[in-house]
Each structure stands twice: as C-alpha cells, then as structure tokens.
Motif scaffolding. Sequence first.
Motif, PDB file in Angstrom:
ATOM      1  N   MET A 198       0.726  -1.230   0.346  1.00  0.00           N
ATOM      2  CA  MET A 198       0.050   0.317   0.509  1.00  0.00           C
ATOM      3  C   MET A 198       0.978   1.071  -0.316  1.00  0.00           C
ATOM      4  O   MET A 198       2.192   1.087   0.693  1.00  0.00           O
ATOM      5  N   LYS A 199       0.702   2.209  -0.768  1.00  0.00           N
ATOM      6  CA  LYS A 199       1.222   3.414  -1.113  1.00  0.00           C
ATOM      7  C   LYS A 199       0.237   4.844  -0.743  1.00  0.00           C
ATOM      8  O   LYS A 199      -0.906   4.901  -1.105  1.00  0.00           O
ATOM      9  N   VAL A 200       0.764   5.549   0.029  1.00  0.00           N
ATOM     10  CA  VAL A 200       0.163   6.634   0.239  1.00  0.00           C
ATOM     11  C   VAL A 200       0.972   7.728  -0.373  1.00  0.00           C
ATOM     12  O   VAL A 200       1.728   8.633   0.237  1.00  0.00           O
ATOM     13  N   ASP A 201       0.553   8.702  -1.150  1.00  0.00           N
ATOM     14  CA  ASP A 201       1.441   9.689  -1.881  1.00  0.00           C
ATOM     15  C   ASP A 201       0.936  11.197  -0.521  1.00  0.00           C
ATOM     16  O   ASP A 201      -0.447  11.942  -0.636  1.00  0.00           O
ATOM     17  N   LEU A 202       1.263  11.993  -0.332  1.00  0.00           N
ATOM     18  CA  LEU A 202       0.626  13.454   0.277  1.00  0.00           C
ATOM     19  C   LEU A 202       1.859  14.881  -0.534  1.00  0.00           C
ATOM     20  O   LEU A 202       2.723  14.486  -0.786  1.00  0.00           O
ATOM     21  N   LEU A 203       1.342  15.624   0.022  1.00  0.00           N
ATOM     22  CA  LEU A 203       1.794  17.205  -0.750  1.00  0.00           C
ATOM     23  C   LEU A 203       2.219  17.505   0.498  1.00  0.00           C
ATOM     24  O   LEU A 203       1.008  17.951   1.413  1.00  0.00           O
ATOM     25  N   ASN A 204       3.426  18.466   0.550  1.00  0.00           N
ATOM     26  CA  ASN A 204       3.253  19.706   1.838  1.00  0.00           C
ATOM     27  C   ASN A 204       2.330  20.514   1.595  1.00  0.00           C
ATOM     28  O   ASN A 204       2.130  22.013   2.136  1.00  0.00           O
ATOM     29  N   TYR A 205       2.195  21.188   0.590  1.00  0.00           N
ATOM     30  CA  TYR A 205       1.050  22.192   0.045  1.00  0.00           C
ATOM     31  C   TYR A 205      -0.287  21.308   0.524  1.00  0.00           C
ATOM     32  O   TYR A 205      -0.980  20.510  -0.016  1.00  0.00           O
ATOM     33  N   GLY A 206      -1.202  22.472   1.088  1.00  0.00           N
ATOM     34  CA  GLY A 206      -2.041  21.915   1.860  1.00  0.00           C
ATOM     35  C   GLY A 206      -2.211  20.794   3.073  1.00  0.00           C
ATOM     36  O   GLY A 206      -3.177  20.507   3.141  1.00  0.00           O
ATOM     37  N   ALA A 207      -0.992  20.208   3.509  1.00  0.00           N
ATOM     38  CA  ALA A 207      -0.908  18.857   3.500  1.00  0.00           C
ATOM     39  C   ALA A 207      -2.001  18.146   3.467  1.00  0.00           C
ATOM     40  O   ALA A 207      -2.905  17.828   4.234  1.00  0.00           O
ATOM     41  N   THR A 208      -1.301  17.562   1.969  1.00  0.00           N
ATOM     42  CA  THR A 208      -2.980  17.371   1.631  1.00  0.00           C
ATOM     43  C   THR A 208      -2.625  15.617   1.204  1.00  0.00           C
ATOM     44  O   THR A 208      -1.501  15.219   1.035  1.00  0.00           O
ATOM     45  N   LEU A 209      -3.673  14.742   1.167  1.00  0.00           N
ATOM     46  CA  LEU A 209      -3.475  13.641   1.125  1.00  0.00           C
ATOM     47  C   LEU A 209      -4.140  12.874  -0.492  1.00  0.00           C
ATOM     48  O   LEU A 209      -4.936  13.278  -1.278  1.00  0.00           O
ATOM     49  N   GLU A 210      -2.921  12.728  -1.253  1.00  0.00           N
ATOM     50  CA  GLU A 210      -2.587  13.078  -3.429  1.00  0.00           C
ATOM     51  C   GLU A 210      -3.341  11.933  -3.658  1.00  0.00           C
ATOM     52  O   GLU A 210      -4.615  11.636  -4.535  1.00  0.00           O
ATOM     53  N   LYS A 211      -2.534  10.536  -3.006  1.00  0.00           N
ATOM     54  CA  LYS A 211      -3.361   9.328  -3.542  1.00  0.00           C
ATOM     55  C   LYS A 211      -3.067   8.058  -2.638  1.00  0.00           C
ATOM     56  O   LYS A 211      -2.781   8.379  -1.564  1.00  0.00           O
ATOM     57  N   VAL A 212      -4.389   7.458  -2.812  1.00  0.00           N
ATOM     58  CA  VAL A 212      -3.739   6.569  -1.552  1.00  0.00           C
ATOM     59  C   VAL A 212      -3.769   5.343  -2.409  1.00  0.00           C
ATOM     60  O   VAL A 212      -4.892   4.792  -3.430  1.00  0.00           O
ATOM     61  N   LEU A 213      -2.906   4.454  -2.618  1.00  0.00           N
ATOM     62  CA  LEU A 213      -2.729   2.999  -3.502  1.00  0.00           C
ATOM     63  C   LEU A 213      -3.218   2.249  -3.533  1.00  0.00           C
ATOM     64  O   LEU A 213      -2.076   2.016  -2.392  1.00  0.00           O
ATOM     65  N   VAL A 214      -4.091   0.868  -3.089  1.00  0.00           N
ATOM     66  CA  VAL A 214      -4.371  -0.339  -2.583  1.00  0.00           C
ATOM     67  C   VAL A 214      -3.580  -1.112  -3.444  1.00  0.00           C
ATOM     68  O   VAL A 214      -4.101  -1.482  -4.821  1.00  0.00           O
ATOM     69  N   PRO A 215      -3.307  -2.607  -3.581  1.00  0.00           N
ATOM     70  CA  PRO A 215      -3.238  -3.710  -4.269  1.00  0.00           C
ATOM     71  C   PRO A 215      -4.259  -4.565  -4.318  1.00  0.00           C
ATOM     72  O   PRO A 215      -4.996  -4.498  -3.386  1.00  0.00           O
ATOM     73  N   THR A 216      -4.826  -4.387  -5.535  1.00  0.00           N
ATOM     74  CA  THR A 216      -6.121  -5.302  -5.646  1.00  0.00           C
ATOM     75  C   THR A 216      -6.042  -7.368  -6.724  1.00  0.00           C
ATOM     76  O   THR A 216      -3.990  -6.827  -7.358  1.00  0.00           O
ATOM     77  N   SER A 217      -6.327  -7.778  -6.968  1.00  0.00           N
ATOM     78  CA  SER A 217      -5.756  -9.146  -8.419  1.00  0.00           C
ATOM     79  C   SER A 217      -5.807  -8.260  -9.087  1.00  0.00           C
ATOM     80  O   SER A 217      -5.780  -8.845 -10.305  1.00  0.00           O
ATOM     81  N   ASN A 218      -6.278  -6.871  -9.699  1.00  0.00           N
ATOM     82  CA  ASN A 218      -6.599  -6.212 -10.692  1.00  0.00           C
ATOM     83  C   ASN A 218      -5.321  -4.988 -11.014  1.00  0.00           C
ATOM     84  O   ASN A 218      -4.715  -4.331 -11.737  1.00  0.00           O
TER      85      ASN A 218
END
Length: 338
Positions: free
Chosen positions: A27-47
């Motif tokens: 699992m990966k989580v991308d954050l930005l220091n602009y706005g203390a922003t939650l940019e992406k949440v990447l989770v592994p699936t069968s696809n």
Amino acid sequence: MNIQVNKYAYKDEHDYCEIELSNDNGMKVDLLNYGATLEKVLVPTSNGLRNVIMSLDQPADYSKERNFLGGTIGRIVGRVRDGLWQSGPKIVHLPQNDGKNHIHGGTGLDTEVYSFKTVIRNDSVQAIFSLFDADQSNAYPGNLLMTVKYTLDNDNRILYEINAIADDVTIFNPTNHVYFRLDGQNRSVADTKLKLDSDYYLPLDKESLPFTGRYSVNETPFDFRQAKKIGAALRSTDPQILAEKGLNHPFMLNGNEMAAQLTASDNLVTMKMATKSPCIVVYTGNHFNNTGITSNIGQYDGVTLEAQFPPVTGHDLSAITLLPNEKFNTWTSWQFVF
C-alpha cells in the motif's frame, strides 16, 4: 516500511514536495506539503494497484486552482452564516466568500505550504506537517500553530491527526477533504456502498446551512445504518436531495468505534473509518462538471466523509471555540481492506 520525498517545484521561497509512504503490504500513500494534502491512496488488488481517492493529474496542479481534494481545510470547515461569529459581546466578521456566508476558512489552510519531517519505524511511517497561521489571517484572531500528522501502518490504516494551539480566543474546526473513489478512476460512486453509524442528520436551508435541528434518518434516503448504494439516495426525489443535487448533509454520529464504511462495487476494496469528531458531513461531489483544473472529475465521481463539529444555525460557535493556550486535538483513521 519506506518513505520517499520528491521535490517537484520551488516558488515564493518554498519547496513543494510529494512524500510517498509505503507499508510492507504494497500500500502506498502520496502526500503533498502544499495544503498538507492527501494526494493518492494506492492499494493492491487482483487487478493491480488502485488509487481509491480522487486525484489531480500531477502534484503541481493542486496549487493552480483551489480544489479541496484531500486538503487540510481550516481554520474551520463548512459555512458560517453571514460570516459572523459572536463571542460574548464581540462580533468577528469573517470573509464572505460563499455568497453572504463564510466557507472553508477563507483562502484557507489548504492553500498554504507546510514545513514537514518524516519518521520511519518498524511498524509505521509518518509525515508530520507544521504551519504557523498569523493573527488576523482571514480575519481569525490569534496566532495559531498547528501540526498535521499522517501515519501509515501495516494494518493498512492511515491515521490523520491535527494538533494546534493559539494565543487568543479563536475558532477552529479543521478536517481533511479527501474524496473517496474505491472503484478507482473514471467510476461514479453511485454503486459504492455506504454505511454510517448515525440515527440523525441535519436538514439544510437554501444556503446549505442547518436551520431546523436534527431529523431522524428512519424511512428517509438518509438512512445508511445498513450498508446501501449511494445511488439510492442520489436518485431520491426528497426535497433535500433535489435542492443540493445530491448529498451534502451533516450526520450526527452515535459514538461507536466504526463511524462509517465504504465498499467498492466490485467488493475488492473496503474502507473503515473511525474518528474523534461527533459528526460527518457526507458530500457526493455534486458541483464537479469536468471543467477547470478538475477536468478529469465529474458529478458524483467521489464522496467525502468530512469529520468535524457540525455547522450551526446561527452565530454562536462556542462548540468550536479554542481558548488561549488550550491544546486542540482531533483524529480520523481510514483502514483499507483489500
């Protein structure tokens, strides 16, 4: 567990950085220091890896036009009627940036560049953002120092915490404005299942503010006590749904451990939400229309579950008043099952 930092821009004497947190489960989580922003949440699936929140095409896009996607909203989220806060005999005039009302902190803390540090532990990784918001910024009294912490662990949980302190009486009701999209990109949330630990919601007036107290969700489109597709509410002819063009309503939480749950239509991803806050505002992205910086986003492409103190009818904001040197703390967690 791992952390990577990528600087993608430099302007106004600030480094603009993207911080990637990853756990041992892929699992990966991308954050930005602009706005203390939650940019992406990447989770592994069968696809393959799936981004389960609404995101812009690239990090640099977030500062081009205000969009609220995953940003830390403050000093307060939501609307204040007439932009007025009455504190005893004192009346504070906040910027009227939503018709005659105030919304989302004026220009807002989601448009600021935060300093940050990262922490790697055996079982978790963290990014800790810090910001000083000066007295009278957006007409809010008091110098405010706040930290926003994101922690990713090996239980696939993101813990989001806000701590703050001010040197004068002020109001403070921040939240994260992430839009969930568990089916991945280019899919409406109409077939996403939502469950809420809530027996009551707040109806809204024509200015999207509460006006008549809490109503029971029983036998209404607002009853999500058992999981059901969000589209069932969106297709409702309830006057509240029609007026808002979807859900945009505060739900009062019962206080159980799990406040909300979302499940993708293909059942490959579930998100379980817990929070310290007494209320969740559910908003189904009713205003998006594939224009501007959010040209990749249409109506109902995502749903926010904004943990907060609920908006109020009048100008008494005592529930969100922060006293001098009083320590503020709130938290929300999102656990993903895949």
